[in-house]
Design a protein around this motif. Structure first.
Motif, PDB file in Angstrom:
ATOM      1  N   GLN A 122      20.095 -57.720   3.767  1.00  0.00           N
ATOM      2  CA  GLN A 122      20.295 -57.002   5.026  1.00  0.00           C
ATOM      3  C   GLN A 122      19.610 -55.637   4.981  1.00  0.00           C
ATOM      4  O   GLN A 122      18.976 -55.218   5.952  1.00  0.00           O
ATOM      5  CB  GLN A 122      21.783 -56.833   5.308  1.00  0.00           C
ATOM      6  CG  GLN A 122      22.507 -58.128   5.627  1.00  0.00           C
ATOM      7  CD  GLN A 122      23.997 -57.919   5.741  1.00  0.00           C
ATOM      8  OE1 GLN A 122      24.611 -57.255   4.896  1.00  0.00           O
ATOM      9  NE2 GLN A 122      24.606 -58.478   6.778  1.00  0.00           N
ATOM     10  N   LEU A 123      19.762 -54.946   3.862  1.00  0.00           N
ATOM     11  CA  LEU A 123      19.107 -53.641   3.729  1.00  0.00           C
ATOM     12  C   LEU A 123      17.596 -53.784   3.841  1.00  0.00           C
ATOM     13  O   LEU A 123      16.930 -52.949   4.463  1.00  0.00           O
ATOM     14  CB  LEU A 123      19.484 -52.998   2.400  1.00  0.00           C
ATOM     15  CG  LEU A 123      18.919 -51.596   2.161  1.00  0.00           C
ATOM     16  CD1 LEU A 123      19.454 -50.604   3.189  1.00  0.00           C
ATOM     17  CD2 LEU A 123      19.232 -51.125   0.740  1.00  0.00           C
ATOM     18  N   GLN A 124      17.047 -54.842   3.256  1.00  0.00           N
ATOM     19  CA  GLN A 124      15.609 -55.089   3.339  1.00  0.00           C
ATOM     20  C   GLN A 124      15.177 -55.243   4.799  1.00  0.00           C
ATOM     21  O   GLN A 124      14.165 -54.665   5.229  1.00  0.00           O
ATOM     22  CB  GLN A 124      15.250 -56.354   2.559  1.00  0.00           C
ATOM     23  CG  GLN A 124      13.779 -56.731   2.600  1.00  0.00           C
ATOM     24  CD  GLN A 124      12.960 -55.924   1.625  1.00  0.00           C
ATOM     25  OE1 GLN A 124      13.256 -55.899   0.441  1.00  0.00           O
ATOM     26  NE2 GLN A 124      11.918 -55.253   2.112  1.00  0.00           N
ATOM     27  N   THR A 125      15.950 -55.998   5.573  1.00  0.00           N
ATOM     28  CA  THR A 125      15.649 -56.182   6.992  1.00  0.00           C
ATOM     29  C   THR A 125      15.634 -54.840   7.732  1.00  0.00           C
ATOM     30  O   THR A 125      14.737 -54.564   8.536  1.00  0.00           O
ATOM     31  CB  THR A 125      16.693 -57.112   7.634  1.00  0.00           C
ATOM     32  OG1 THR A 125      16.601 -58.415   7.034  1.00  0.00           O
ATOM     33  CG2 THR A 125      16.482 -57.239   9.138  1.00  0.00           C
ATOM     34  N   LEU A 126      16.611 -54.000   7.440  1.00  0.00           N
ATOM     35  CA  LEU A 126      16.713 -52.711   8.122  1.00  0.00           C
ATOM     36  C   LEU A 126      15.597 -51.763   7.709  1.00  0.00           C
ATOM     37  O   LEU A 126      15.013 -51.069   8.554  1.00  0.00           O
ATOM     38  CB  LEU A 126      18.074 -52.078   7.822  1.00  0.00           C
ATOM     39  CG  LEU A 126      19.286 -52.834   8.361  1.00  0.00           C
ATOM     40  CD1 LEU A 126      20.569 -52.201   7.861  1.00  0.00           C
ATOM     41  CD2 LEU A 126      19.273 -52.881   9.879  1.00  0.00           C
ATOM     42  N   VAL A 127      15.284 -51.725   6.425  1.00  0.00           N
ATOM     43  CA  VAL A 127      14.228 -50.826   5.942  1.00  0.00           C
ATOM     44  C   VAL A 127      12.874 -51.241   6.500  1.00  0.00           C
ATOM     45  O   VAL A 127      12.072 -50.388   6.920  1.00  0.00           O
ATOM     46  CB  VAL A 127      14.218 -50.791   4.408  1.00  0.00           C
ATOM     47  CG1 VAL A 127      12.971 -50.076   3.884  1.00  0.00           C
ATOM     48  CG2 VAL A 127      15.471 -50.094   3.880  1.00  0.00           C
ATOM     49  N   ASP A 128      12.611 -52.544   6.518  1.00  0.00           N
ATOM     50  CA  ASP A 128      11.342 -53.021   7.078  1.00  0.00           C
ATOM     51  C   ASP A 128      11.208 -52.602   8.540  1.00  0.00           C
ATOM     52  O   ASP A 128      10.135 -52.168   8.987  1.00  0.00           O
ATOM     53  CB  ASP A 128      11.258 -54.545   6.971  1.00  0.00           C
ATOM     54  CG  ASP A 128      11.015 -55.022   5.542  1.00  0.00           C
ATOM     55  OD1 ASP A 128      10.655 -54.185   4.689  1.00  0.00           O
ATOM     56  OD2 ASP A 128      11.212 -56.221   5.285  1.00  0.00           O
ATOM     57  N   ALA A 129      12.307 -52.718   9.288  1.00  0.00           N
ATOM     58  CA  ALA A 129      12.273 -52.346  10.700  1.00  0.00           C
ATOM     59  C   ALA A 129      12.181 -50.833  10.869  1.00  0.00           C
ATOM     60  O   ALA A 129      11.513 -50.337  11.784  1.00  0.00           O
ATOM     61  CB  ALA A 129      13.512 -52.883  11.412  1.00  0.00           C
ATOM     62  N   ALA A 130      12.839 -50.095   9.992  1.00  0.00           N
ATOM     63  CA  ALA A 130      12.849 -48.630  10.099  1.00  0.00           C
ATOM     64  C   ALA A 130      11.473 -48.023   9.868  1.00  0.00           C
ATOM     65  O   ALA A 130      11.194 -46.913  10.332  1.00  0.00           O
ATOM     66  CB  ALA A 130      13.844 -48.044   9.103  1.00  0.00           C
ATOM     67  N   ASP A 131      10.607 -48.749   9.171  1.00  0.00           N
ATOM     68  CA  ASP A 131       9.253 -48.242   8.933  1.00  0.00           C
ATOM     69  C   ASP A 131       8.494 -48.003  10.236  1.00  0.00           C
ATOM     70  O   ASP A 131       7.600 -47.156  10.291  1.00  0.00           O
ATOM     71  CB  ASP A 131       8.476 -49.224   8.051  1.00  0.00           C
ATOM     72  CG  ASP A 131       8.943 -49.211   6.600  1.00  0.00           C
ATOM     73  OD1 ASP A 131       9.608 -48.228   6.204  1.00  0.00           O
ATOM     74  OD2 ASP A 131       8.630 -50.174   5.871  1.00  0.00           O
ATOM     75  N   THR A 132       8.847 -48.759  11.282  1.00  0.00           N
ATOM     76  CA  THR A 132       8.127 -48.632  12.555  1.00  0.00           C
ATOM     77  C   THR A 132       9.036 -48.292  13.733  1.00  0.00           C
ATOM     78  O   THR A 132       8.550 -48.029  14.825  1.00  0.00           O
ATOM     79  CB  THR A 132       7.379 -49.943  12.884  1.00  0.00           C
ATOM     80  OG1 THR A 132       8.312 -51.030  12.915  1.00  0.00           O
ATOM     81  CG2 THR A 132       6.305 -50.224  11.835  1.00  0.00           C
ATOM     82  N   ASP A 133      10.356 -48.296  13.510  1.00  0.00           N
ATOM     83  CA  ASP A 133      11.293 -48.063  14.601  1.00  0.00           C
ATOM     84  C   ASP A 133      12.214 -46.894  14.256  1.00  0.00           C
ATOM     85  O   ASP A 133      13.133 -47.033  13.442  1.00  0.00           O
ATOM     86  CB  ASP A 133      12.126 -49.319  14.860  1.00  0.00           C
ATOM     87  CG  ASP A 133      12.963 -49.223  16.128  1.00  0.00           C
ATOM     88  OD1 ASP A 133      13.281 -48.092  16.543  1.00  0.00           O
ATOM     89  OD2 ASP A 133      13.329 -50.281  16.689  1.00  0.00           O
ATOM     90  N   PRO A 134      12.017 -45.737  14.878  1.00  0.00           N
ATOM     91  CA  PRO A 134      12.845 -44.560  14.576  1.00  0.00           C
ATOM     92  C   PRO A 134      14.333 -44.782  14.831  1.00  0.00           C
ATOM     93  O   PRO A 134      15.168 -44.170  14.167  1.00  0.00           O
ATOM     94  CB  PRO A 134      12.274 -43.487  15.505  1.00  0.00           C
ATOM     95  CG  PRO A 134      10.882 -43.937  15.808  1.00  0.00           C
ATOM     96  CD  PRO A 134      10.940 -45.424  15.834  1.00  0.00           C
ATOM     97  N   ALA A 135      14.666 -45.646  15.779  1.00  0.00           N
ATOM     98  CA  ALA A 135      16.075 -45.897  16.081  1.00  0.00           C
ATOM     99  C   ALA A 135      16.781 -46.551  14.895  1.00  0.00           C
ATOM    100  O   ALA A 135      17.945 -46.244  14.601  1.00  0.00           O
ATOM    101  CB  ALA A 135      16.208 -46.775  17.326  1.00  0.00           C
TER     102      ALA A 135
END
Length: 377
Positions: free
Chosen positions: A146-159
């Motif tokens: 789950q953390l991997q999913t969030l970190v990958d998304a956070a790289d391009t999504d500030p929210a």
């Protein structure tokens, strides 16, 4: 005491059942269905039936005292506030998110349905609250996938990055956390706490290598053992297994044999792998956990799983299994993994091949389903 199967994984139904179980109501069975006995020992709150990485289900008996001791020790270590449930409510880490909320008298936020970065951020956006003008700290518990999913998304999504950074602490357990993933999460402002524990210890009982208050650690013959108020009463309907896993020393102290290899140095726990997750390759014992820790630090292999497979020449060899989307060049990735493993562990431990899957099979806890993966390879 009466034991009632809950019959659903719906989080709010589990929360209601836990509220009763921690009071005077019947104990609740999470998993196991109607195959469990109708009566359990007095003081039982929850029976968690785990699928287990070995594929052999076990029904772990957790008392009210063990669950509340764990919840109170967590609060003493990281503080109180509002919790977000993002794990299955029937998994012990999910149970503890709900128990901590009940013990603190707070209402948990709940992420129901399929986990995604967008859904996570949406629920988190509704958690920002204050009490008496003071911000209420927020907490959650995740598994590394789950953390991997969030970190990958956070790289391009500030929210998503803001959601990660908003928590006072994010507990990460269930399996080893790759250091590269921890560093990426920290770069987004996430405050990660690595936890170690199991259903038999009422969830995580060691935070960042340091046991919670009341928890004791020791190492005997290379195996980590745990004592303290959070231990389960045993396995329902299996006294022989209970006696093998929960043992008493000469002083009468009750210890849980974790099956994990490791050491306790200066009060700090270090886990090196599962005692039984070993293959013999060319006559040499190879810890698949050690191989997995090495390859997960490499680009594209942070989510890789290492399993053993039969080999005509060597008897058995380690095999890498990874999500197809993560690996840009399979040949380069395998070569890098073989070189890194040889340098860190030794030549017999080098993975023989890399298997790519669209999605890795997982248990309900979020852990990789190693039995299914061994069958696949």
């Amino acid at each position: 005491m009466r034991l009632e199967p809950i019959g659903t994984e719906e989080p709010r139904a589990v929360l209601r059942a836990l509220r009763a179980a921690l009071g005077v109501g019947p104990a609740v069975a999470l998993g196991g269905g109607d195959s469990l006995p109708a009566e359990v020992p007095a003081g039982t709150a929850v029976v968690v039936t785990t699928s287990g990485s070995s594929g052999v289900p076990k029904s772990v008996v957790l008392s009210r005292a063990a669950l509340t001791s764990s919840a109170l020790a967590t609060s003493a270590r990281i503080g109180e506030g509002q919790w977000l449930l993002a794990l299955p409510a029937t998994y012990v880490a999910g149970v503890q998110v709900l128990v901590r909320s009940l013990v603190q008298g707070t209402e948990p936020a709940i992420l129901a349905g399929r986990f995604s970065a967008a859904a996570f951020a949406h629920v988190v956006s509704g958690m920002h609250s204050s009490h008496g003008g003071e911000r209420v700290p927020t907490f959650t518990s995740l598994v590394p996938a789950q953390l991997q999913t969030l970190v990958d998304a956070a790289d391009t999504d500030p929210a998503i990055a803001r959601a990660l950074a908003s928590f006072e602490a994010i507990l990460i357990g269930g399996q080893a956390l790759p250091e590269t993933l921890r560093e990426r999460a920290a770069a987004h402002g996430a405050r990660i706490v690595r936890t170690y524990g199991s259903s038999e210890t009422a969830g995580g009982c060691v935070y960042d290598g340091i046991p919670l208050d009341g928890v004791r650690l020791t190492e005997i013959d290379g195996e980590i053992r745990i004592a303290g108020p959070t231990l389960a009463d045993g396995y329902l309907g299996d006294p022989a297994l209970t006696d093998r896993v929960f043992v008493r020393d000469d002083d009468g102290t009750r210890w849980y044999r974790t099956g994990d290899a490791g050491s306790v140095e200066g009060g700090i726990l270090r886990i090196t792998g599962r005692i039984d997750n070993v293959i013999v390759s060319g006559g040499v014992n190879v810890s698949l956990d050690r191989v997995e820790r090495v390859v997960r630090e490499l680009p594209g292999l942070a989510a890789a799983v290492v399993v053993g497979a039969a080999d005509e020449r060597w008897g058995e060899t380690p095999v890498l299994v990874a999500p197809r989307a993560d690996v840009a060049d399979p040949d380069t990735a395998l070569a890098a993994a073989r070189a890194a493993v040889e340098a860190a562990v030794g030549k017999p431990a080098r993975p023989s091949r890399l298997v790519l899957l669209d999605a890795l099979p997982r248990l309900s806890s979020g852990k990789p389903d190693r039995v299914a993966l061994r069958t696949l390879v």
